[in-house]
Structure formats: structure tokens, C-alpha cells
Design a protein around this motif. Structure first.
Motif, PDB file in Angstrom:
ATOM      1  N   PRO A 195       0.819  -1.232   0.000  1.00  0.00           N
ATOM      2  CA  PRO A 195       0.000   0.000   0.000  1.00  0.00           C
ATOM      3  C   PRO A 195       0.845   1.272   0.000  1.00  0.00           C
ATOM      4  O   PRO A 195       0.462   2.277  -0.613  1.00  0.00           O
ATOM      5  CB  PRO A 195      -0.824  -0.109   1.280  1.00  0.00           C
ATOM      6  CG  PRO A 195      -0.218  -1.196   2.084  1.00  0.00           C
ATOM      7  CD  PRO A 195       0.496  -2.099   1.142  1.00  0.00           C
ATOM      8  N   MET A 196       2.012   1.190   0.671  1.00  0.00           N
ATOM      9  CA  MET A 196       2.861   2.383   0.726  1.00  0.00           C
ATOM     10  C   MET A 196       3.412   2.719  -0.650  1.00  0.00           C
ATOM     11  O   MET A 196       3.429   3.885  -1.052  1.00  0.00           O
ATOM     12  CB  MET A 196       4.008   2.138   1.720  1.00  0.00           C
ATOM     13  CG  MET A 196       4.879   3.345   1.950  1.00  0.00           C
ATOM     14  SD  MET A 196       3.977   4.737   2.656  1.00  0.00           S
ATOM     15  CE  MET A 196       4.044   4.305   4.373  1.00  0.00           C
ATOM     16  N   PHE A 197       3.861   1.706  -1.393  1.00  0.00           N
ATOM     17  CA  PHE A 197       4.361   1.950  -2.747  1.00  0.00           C
ATOM     18  C   PHE A 197       3.280   2.589  -3.608  1.00  0.00           C
ATOM     19  O   PHE A 197       3.523   3.581  -4.293  1.00  0.00           O
ATOM     20  CB  PHE A 197       4.800   0.628  -3.395  1.00  0.00           C
ATOM     21  CG  PHE A 197       6.261   0.345  -3.195  1.00  0.00           C
ATOM     22  CD1 PHE A 197       7.221   1.126  -3.830  1.00  0.00           C
ATOM     23  CD2 PHE A 197       6.682  -0.687  -2.369  1.00  0.00           C
ATOM     24  CE1 PHE A 197       8.569   0.876  -3.638  1.00  0.00           C
ATOM     25  CE2 PHE A 197       8.019  -0.940  -2.172  1.00  0.00           C
ATOM     26  CZ  PHE A 197       8.964  -0.162  -2.805  1.00  0.00           C
ATOM     27  N   ILE A 198       2.082   2.008  -3.548  1.00  0.00           N
ATOM     28  CA  ILE A 198       1.007   2.511  -4.408  1.00  0.00           C
ATOM     29  C   ILE A 198       0.679   3.961  -4.055  1.00  0.00           C
ATOM     30  O   ILE A 198       0.648   4.842  -4.927  1.00  0.00           O
ATOM     31  CB  ILE A 198      -0.240   1.607  -4.256  1.00  0.00           C
ATOM     32  CG1 ILE A 198       0.099   0.199  -4.768  1.00  0.00           C
ATOM     33  CG2 ILE A 198      -1.415   2.186  -5.017  1.00  0.00           C
ATOM     34  CD1 ILE A 198      -0.961  -0.836  -4.487  1.00  0.00           C
ATOM     35  N   THR A 199       0.485   4.204  -2.746  1.00  0.00           N
ATOM     36  CA  THR A 199       0.119   5.560  -2.318  1.00  0.00           C
ATOM     37  C   THR A 199       1.213   6.561  -2.668  1.00  0.00           C
ATOM     38  O   THR A 199       0.943   7.633  -3.223  1.00  0.00           O
ATOM     39  CB  THR A 199      -0.116   5.590  -0.796  1.00  0.00           C
ATOM     40  OG1 THR A 199      -0.895   4.457  -0.438  1.00  0.00           O
ATOM     41  CG2 THR A 199      -0.815   6.851  -0.379  1.00  0.00           C
TER      42      THR A 199
END
Lengths: 263, 267, 327
Positions: A121-125
């Protein structure tokens, strides 16, 4: 290999259950990232002298750090700590396996499972909203992938040493409390290593800690060209081997102590 | 009130005697906490070594903010463990024991633990603070001394209030509490630099909702005699630390509400 | 005036339910399903000062919910509850100052401190005057024989020692009401006897009202003049042990040791309920067949080494009460 693989996958599946903690961790990491990025923007905005790294690269470097935060060996893993405190460590000695690699597998699971949960989720955000650039090129991306695998091994080797140290309760506590802040500082997790003073760069290059964050992150950015991936991986793996040797030696000392004291 | 204070210090004494039974471990942990934050400050120093200043603030000026907020948090962390670790208390059912004793729940929790190992952190915060004050040549007046004390007290109140809110959440859920770290540790990270460098909404949040800037940035401006690019007046800068006290009082009301909820659901 | 009056107490809890697996967890985030549990479903009783009441029931029956309401730390949905004319949860601090609570599973003493320091701290928490404290403390120390362990940190005490210290700790402020939650759990035989003897003495000499919850029926038989049985939030039985027995069954047991272990025992008026080697347990109704008559018939038909008659054990009675509520 079987017992180690079994330990790894069992721990991995257990740790994957902590979804609520992962969600909260993601929120916290996101917040920290936003604050840190703003401070770098402020540092760069008033400064006109050329820096060893562009603001864009620093921002990506920060987000990579936030995404892969759970990878860092900052303390002995809680399950090893518990094992030693409750005397369960005696059972580990009864198993017909190499205890070092068993604990290494535990440490490996402890690094990978939370990282998988938190980093995606951190990469995507960060990529969609917060200025994390994609890898500089396909080759850079591949180099980063390989270096990240080595970083996980390196982190597990360090965490395993912390774990073994806990057998000497007080000294072990001291070991990790003195070393883990250094790990954070010298790996690039606190500030990107290229921004450290010029005179310190020689030391930083030799020490094992840059293999945890700085090497993979800069390969990702293309700040270290993909053509140099060979020496980089060699640096990381040499340190993994040295730390594993040290870990084996430390564990054999610890075992002797356990046998003498009766746990 | 006097009686409550006496009891509080008895609790503290008990807690300290308990911890001193593990003296070696306590010494090691204190040194560890001191060292961990020294490395943190080395990183800040390295950035100033390279960039010179941030938002017009020099290293000693930022060190004043850093020392102030770290001292505030270290004190809170030392006296607020009962609230900080409240989730384990709710899970184990030990909070029932607190309710079974004829004293205010807040007093009992506040007295639960006086965490000695935080002395390491406090020492680091104070050391940075002293270094900053020496390097800055502040012209001390009685007013400034009072403001400084008020700022430290206001910060402790604010952080304590955050721990009380975090503990109150445990009455509803013991998962996802880590999110409160955004305000405590995140606040610590934020307040070490002047809030003027942050985006407006962010700044407003840490001034009006969780009034961290009121106990660090604004009093620091008055101490340094700096003009505020955000346009705050000197009177405001002197009064701002009271926001920490107000925050604590509100938090304690929230806590009361939480205890009532707990008593009606017994979760 | 009764010490405790409870009328029609009701309490329900909402328990969140979740389907198993990842999908269940995700669905649980969006919409939670709740199940209502009736922890207390119209509970009424009254207890006179100085009574020693056993309160028993299976896990989750509503025992601890009742105790929490009586202790003032849980507010019921409806019903009346008064302890010494006070509503417990209305003024928690005034109420808990006059009660003592012991949880067998958890200590209230400070783990790392010598026992005596915990006592001193409790004195201040309960605001006991110096003279009252000294008197109560010395008396309890003598009664419980804990003088030799007063300077030992709690973490180093055995379970039996710790329980004796916990009992003392809960009585330093001379409460008029004492709740004991499984006070003998995990104790060795000697410690159990010591705890039981202390509770009896306390109740007799100081007229302290005691409510005891336990799974150990020996506790009940040794201590309680009155037993309340609760299951699924309802009081099933309330009275003396003899009443409790009579309400369930008039059955008695004839236990026979046979000369020949291979032998079988049959009688038209009795059933075999248990068989251990040469020992046979026969259950019979003394109204259908008088005890001497049954003994005569059995001794006439079988070679007997020894025999005796007893009541079915209390566990058996309780188990039957639970089973009856289930069906």
C-alpha cells in the motif's frame, strides 16, 4: 533445508495475520514520510549550492525507506526474546537442526511478512500521490530487486545476532541498544547517506549497514548505475557471510553458557 | 488533594523501588535511550552541516525546539506509562482492580509506573536544550524564564493528554492503537522544526487540534525574539502554552466518558 | 435489613461475530454482525449480614457479571441492586471502600515489592487510620501465619503463600463484604485447608458477609451454608446444600466392594452408576426401596467384602442441574 523452510513459512503465515497492526503502521509511516519530505523541501528551498542528490531523488529515497521500514533490524525479535525469557530456548536445543539457521529463518519471516503487508500500500500511495518515482529504468528496477533480497538477508543476519545476544540478558540488551541506533543512522534510514558529510563517506562505503537501505534505494533511483550491481551485491553478501559466521560463533558460545547454567 | 498528592508520591516510590531491583538492566536501558537520541541528533546536525539552515532557523535555534519537545515528551513518557500501556491492562482485566479501589482511576494509573529508564532520554533532551540555550545567548528576563517553564509544563500536559486519549480508545478497541503514534512520535518529529516550514493545513492541525506548536514553536519565537512569518503576536506567544493545559483537561473529560462506557459494557 | 438486595437484574452484551478466514475479516470491516448474550436474565436474591454464600455455575453463566455489578464496576441494563442500602455503581469510590475482592487467578499485590510494602501502600489507598491499620494488619498476619514471608517480594512466593497474602490484603480496610473468586484454584491440599479455615473463622468471628464463587465443590461443602446456582443468566437454585440435593434427586448411593471382581450386581430397585474393578456403585431411591432392605438383598445374593451408603457427590448434583437447564 526442510525444517528451516517450515519455520519460515509457519512464522510468515502467523505474522500475516496482523493486518490491523499493519494498517496502523501504514498510517503512521505515511505521516512520518509526509513530515520528513516537507523538511527536505524546506532545506532544499533556501539552499542554492549543488548537493550530491537532487530533491526528487531524496523524496523517492525517503518513501522507499518508509515502505521498507519493517525490514530494519532494530531490536531482537519478540519471539526469540520470549523464547529465552520463558526458558523455551531449551526446546530449541533439543531439535535436530542447526539452531542458527532456525533462528535466521525466524528473523527472515519477521522481516518479510510485515514488509509485504506494509510496503505494497505504501508503494502505491507514494507513487500515485506523494512523489515516489518509478525505478530509473528496467535494469535499475531489477538491480534494486536483487539488492533488496540481499538487504533482507543482511537484516536477518543482524537481527539474529541481536537475538543470540539476548542469551546474555543484560549484555545482549546493551548490544542491541547500542548498535541498533547506529544501524538506523548508518544504513540511510535516518537521512540519505549521500547527504552525510563528505569525510564520512569512506567509512559508510565499507560498513555493512548501507547494504540495508542505501544500496538498494540508490540502485532503484539509478543514482548507482545498474552496471555496478555486481560489486554492490558482493558487498552485501560478503557481509551476510561474515555476520553469519560471527553469529554461529556467538551462538556456540551462548550454548556453552546455557548448558553450564542450565538455561 | 494533598492526600492524593501524598499517595501519588508513594506510588512513585513503590515503582522506583521495584525497578531498582533490576539495576543493571535499568542502567543499560537508560544509556541505550540516551544513545538512540544522540544518533538522531547527529542526523539533524549532518543536515545542517550540509544545508546551513531551515526556514531561516539556525542549528542552535532548531536545537532549542528539539530540546524543548524532547524534554517535554521524556517527562511525559516517564510519568505516563500507566496510560501508555493501558491496552495490556484492559486485555488482562487488571483495570477492574483499579475500579475496585476507592481512588480516582486517573490517580491510580498516573501512579502505576514512574519509568526510570526514560532518564536517558530526558538527559539527552536536556543536554541539547542546555547546549542550545548556551549557544543562543538569550537575554533572560523573569518573563522569559516564566514562559520557558510554562512551555515545558504545557508540553507535558499536551503529551499526557494524548496518552490519556490513547488509553481511552482502549475501551473501544485495543487494535490499531499504533495510529496514536502519529500524534506522539509524529508530533515529536514535526515539532523539532519550525512549523512555518510546513503546509498550512498541517500547521493548523498542530496549532488548533493537537496544539503542539503552542507549546514549542510560539514560545520559542518569544524566547528568541524572532518575528513570526505567520504573524502571531507576542501576547499570543506567551499565552499559547496554556493550550496544552486545556488539551489535558479536555482529555480527562474524554477519559471519564470512556470509563462510563466501560462500566456499562464491561468489555 | 439485608446486606445485599438484588431484584430482577438484567444485563446483555453485544458480542461481535466474525466469519472465519480472510473474506470474513474483510466483510467484518464493512458490516459487523452482533449476537446478543444475556449474561444476567432476571437475577434476584437477598443476602443477610454475616452469611457465607456459595455462588456457582459453569463458565460464562453470569457469575462474574453478578459480582461485577455488586462491586459497582459494571452497570446493569435494568433491575435493582442495593448493597447496604447503596446502589453500588452510583458512587463507586464510597462503595468499594467497604468491600474486599480476591481474584484467585490474579494478585492485587505489587509484584516486585515485599509483601509488607504492598500492605502499607494499600493502607494509604484505602485511607485507613494508623491505629486501625496496625490492629487489622497484625491480626490478619497472625491468623494467616504470614509473618515469615512479609519481607519476600511477591514474585518469589508460592501460590499458596501468595493467596494467603492476597486474602490479608483484601481485608486490611476491614470491609463488611468480601467477594472471593476461586480462592483455592491451583492450591495444594494443605493451602486449600488453610484458606478454608481462615474464611470460616473470618465469617464467624468478624461477621463478614462472604460471597464465594468456585468450581471446587469441596470448598462449597466445607464453607457454605447457602448455595446459589446460576446458569445462562438465571438463578436455578438457592438454598442450603441439603435443599439443593433434595430439589434435584432423593437418590442415594450404595457402594459395594465385591469379593470376586468378575461378579456382576443386579437389583430391580437400583442401577449401577459406576464400576471400578471390584467396587460397584448402585444408585437407588430410598422411598422405593428402604436402605436396609436393599443391603439385605445385595448381601444375600453376592459375596461382599465391604459396603457403605453415601449421598451422590455434589459435583454430580450440580452437573444434573446444568443438564436439566440445557434440555
Amino acid at each position: 533445508m526442510r525444517p528451516y523452510w517450515a519455520m519460515l513459512s509457519a512464522r510468515f503465515r502467523t505474522l500475516l495475520q496482523y493486518r490491523a497492526a499493519a494498517l496502523a503502521g501504514f498510517g503512521t509511516q505515511l505521516f512520518f514520510g509526509v513530515v520528513i519530505v516537507m523538511t527536505y523541501q524546506a532545506f532544499y528551498s533556501a539552499n542554492t549550492t549543488p548537493q550530491p542528490m537532487s530533491l526528487e531523488h531524496v523524496v523517492s529515497y525517503i518513501w522507499l525507506g518508509q515502505a521498507l521500514f519493517a525490514l530494519m533490524p532494530w531490536a531482537p525479535d519478540a519471539d526469540i526474546r520470549l523464547l529465552i525469557r520463558t526458558g523455551g530456548v531449551a526446546y530449541e536445543l533439543l531439535r535436530p537442526v542447526n539452531v542458527y539457521w532456525l533462528w535466521f529463518s525466524r528473523a527472515l519471516a519477521r522481516r518479510t511478512a510485515p514488509t509485504v503487508l506494509r510496503s505494497i500500500p505504501m508503494f502505491i500511495t507514494a507513487m500515485l500521490l506523494l512523489g515516489l518515482q518509478p525505478p530509473a529504468s528496467l535494469a535499475s528496477g531489477l538491480a534494486w530487486g536483487m539488492a533488496t533480497v540481499c538487504a533482507v538477508l543482511l537484516a536477518s543476519a543482524i537481527a539474529t545476532i541481536f537475538g543470540i545476544g539476548m542469551i546474555w540478558t543484560i549484555s545482549g540488551e546493551g548490544l542491541h541498544r547500542l548498535v541498533s541506533p547506529l544501524v538506523m543512522l548508518l544504513s540511510g534510514m535516518l537521512i540519505p547517506l549521500p547527504l552525510m558529510p563528505a569525510w564520512s563517506q569512506t567509512f559508510l562505503r565499507v560498513l555493512p549497514f548501507r547494504g540495508l537501505a542505501d544500496i538498494p534505494f540508490r540502485l532503484y533511483l539509478g543514482d548507482i548505475p545498474p552496471s555496478s550491481v555486481g560489486p554492490m551485491l558482493l558487498h552485501q553478501l560478503t557481509w551476510v557471510a561474515l555476520l553469519a559466521l560471527f553469529g554461529h560463533w556467538l551462538l556456540s558460545r551462548a550454548m556453552r553458557r546455557l548448558v553450564v547454567q542450565g538455561g | 488533594m494533598r492526600n492524593a498528592l501524598v499517595l501519588y508520591f508513594q506510588y512513585v516510590g513503590v515503582s522506583i523501588r521495584g525497578q531498582l531491583q533490576y539495576r543493571a538492566s535499568f542502567v543499560m536501558q537508560s544509556i541505550g535511550e540516551f544513545w538512540a537520541h544522540v544518533t538522531e541528533f547527529i542526523a539533524i546536525w549532518a543536515l545542517f552541516h550540509r544545508f546551513g539552515s531551515i526556514g531561516g532557523w539556525s542549528l542552535p535555534e532548531v536545537a532549542l525546539l528539539y530540546g524543548l519537545v524532547n524534554t517535554q515528551w521524556a517527562i511525559t513518557d516517564m510519568i505516563g506509562r500507566g496510560f501508555d500501556a493501558f491496552d495490556t491492562m484492559v486485555k488482562s482485566g487488571d483495570f477492574d482492580r483499579v475500579l475496585l479501589r476507592p481512588r480516582a482511576t486517573t490517580l491510580q494509573l498516573a501512579g502505576l509506573e514512574f519509568t526510570l529508564r526514560r532518564l536517558g532520554r530526558l538527559a539527552q533532551g536536556l543536554a541539547i536544550l542546555v547546549w542550545a540555550l548556551v549557544a543562543l545567548n538569550i537575554l533572560w528576563t523573569p518573563g522569559k524564564v516564566a514562559l520557558f517553564v510554562l512551555a515545558v509544563a504545557g508540553g507535558v500536559c499536551l503529551f499526557y493528554g494524548l496518552l490519556v486519549v490513547q488509553a481511552t480508545l482502549c475501551f473501544w478497541t485495543v487494535e490499531s492503537l499504533e495510529i496514536m503514534n502519529v500524534f506522539t512520535y509524529g508530533g515529536l518529529e514535526t515539532a523539532r522544526y519550525p512549523v512555518s516550514i510546513y503546509r498550512p493545513n498541517f500547521r493548523r492541525f498542530f496549532t488548533a487540534v493537537v496544539p503542539l506548536a503552542c507549546v514549542t514553536y510560539f514560545p520559542a519565537l518569544a524566547l528568541l525574539g524572532r518575528a513570526d512569518p505567520l504573524g502571531s503576536t507576542l501576547v499570543f506567544q506567551y499565552a499559547a502554552p496554556l493550550a496544552g493545559l486545556i488539551f489535558l483537561l479536555v482529555s480527562l473529560q474524554v477519559w471519564k466518558f470512556g470509563v462510563r462506557h466501560y462500566q456499562s459494557t464491561g468489555s | 435489613m439485608p446486606h445485599i438486595v438484588v431484584e430482577n437484574l438484567a444485563k446483555t452484551f453485544q458480542v461481535a461475530e466474525r466469519d472465519p478466514g480472510v473474506w470474513g475479516a474483510i466483510r467484518g470491516l464493512a458490516k459487523r454482525r452482533y449476537r446478543t448474550v444475556h449474561a444476567l436474565d432476571g437475577v434476584s436474591f437477598s443476602i443477610e449480614p454475616g452469611e457465607l454464600v456459595g455462588y456457582i455455575g459453569p463458565n460464562g453463566a453470569g457469575k462474574s457479571t453478578t459480582v461485577k455489578v455488586l462491586a459497582g464496576i459494571l452497570v446493569p441494563d435494568s433491575g435493582r441492586c442495593e448493597v447496604q442500602g447503596r446502589v453500588p455503581w452510583k458512587d463507586r469510590i464510597a462503595h468499594v471502600a467497604d468491600i474486599g475482592v480476591v481474584f484467585g487467578q490474579r494478585t492485587q499485590l505489587w509484584w516486585d515489592l515485599p509483601v509488607i510494602e504492598s500492605f502499607d501502600l494499600l493502607r494509604d489507598i484505602y485511607r485507613v487510620s494508623k491505629s486501625d491499620y496496625t490492629r487489622a494488619r497484625d491480626e490478619l498476619i497472625a491468623m494467616l501465619d504470614i509473618e515469615p514471608i512479609l519481607d519476600v517480594p511477591v514474585r518469589q512466593l508460592s501460590l499458596g503463600q501468595r493467596m494467603r497474602c492476597d486474602l490479608a490484603a483484601s481485608l486490611l480496610h476491614s470491609p463488611s463484604l468480601l467477594y472471593l473468586d476461586e480462592p483455592t484454584i491451583g492450591l495444594d491440599a494443605v493451602s486449600k485447608l488453610a484458606v478454608r479455615e481462615f474464611i470460616t473463622r473470618l465469617n464467624r468471628t468478624r461477621q463478614v458477609t462472604v460471597i464465594l464463587t468456585t468450581h471446587d465443590m469441596d470448598d462449597i461443602e466445607a464453607l457454605c451454608t447457602r448455595v446459589m446456582v446460576i446458569n445462562e443468566g438465571k438463578i436455578l437454585s438457592d438454598g442450603t446444600l441439603a435443599d439443593l440435593r433434595a430439589g434435584v434427586t432423593k437418590e442415594r448411593w450404595l457402594i459395594v466392594d465385591l469379593v470376586n471382581g468378575e461378579d456382576t450386581v443386579t437389583d430391580s430397585a437400583a442401577n449401577v452408576v459406576r464400576r471400578d474393578g471390584a467396587r460397584v456403585t448402585l444408585a437407588f431411591d430410598p422411598e422405593r426401596v428402604p436402605t436396609p432392605e436393599l443391603i439385605r438383598r445385595v448381601t444375600a445374593n453376592h459375596a461382599i467384602r465391604d459396603l457403605f451408603v453415601e449421598n451422590p457427590p455434589i459435583e454430580e448434583i450440580i452437573a444434573r442441574i446444568y443438564r436439566e437447564t440445557k434440555s
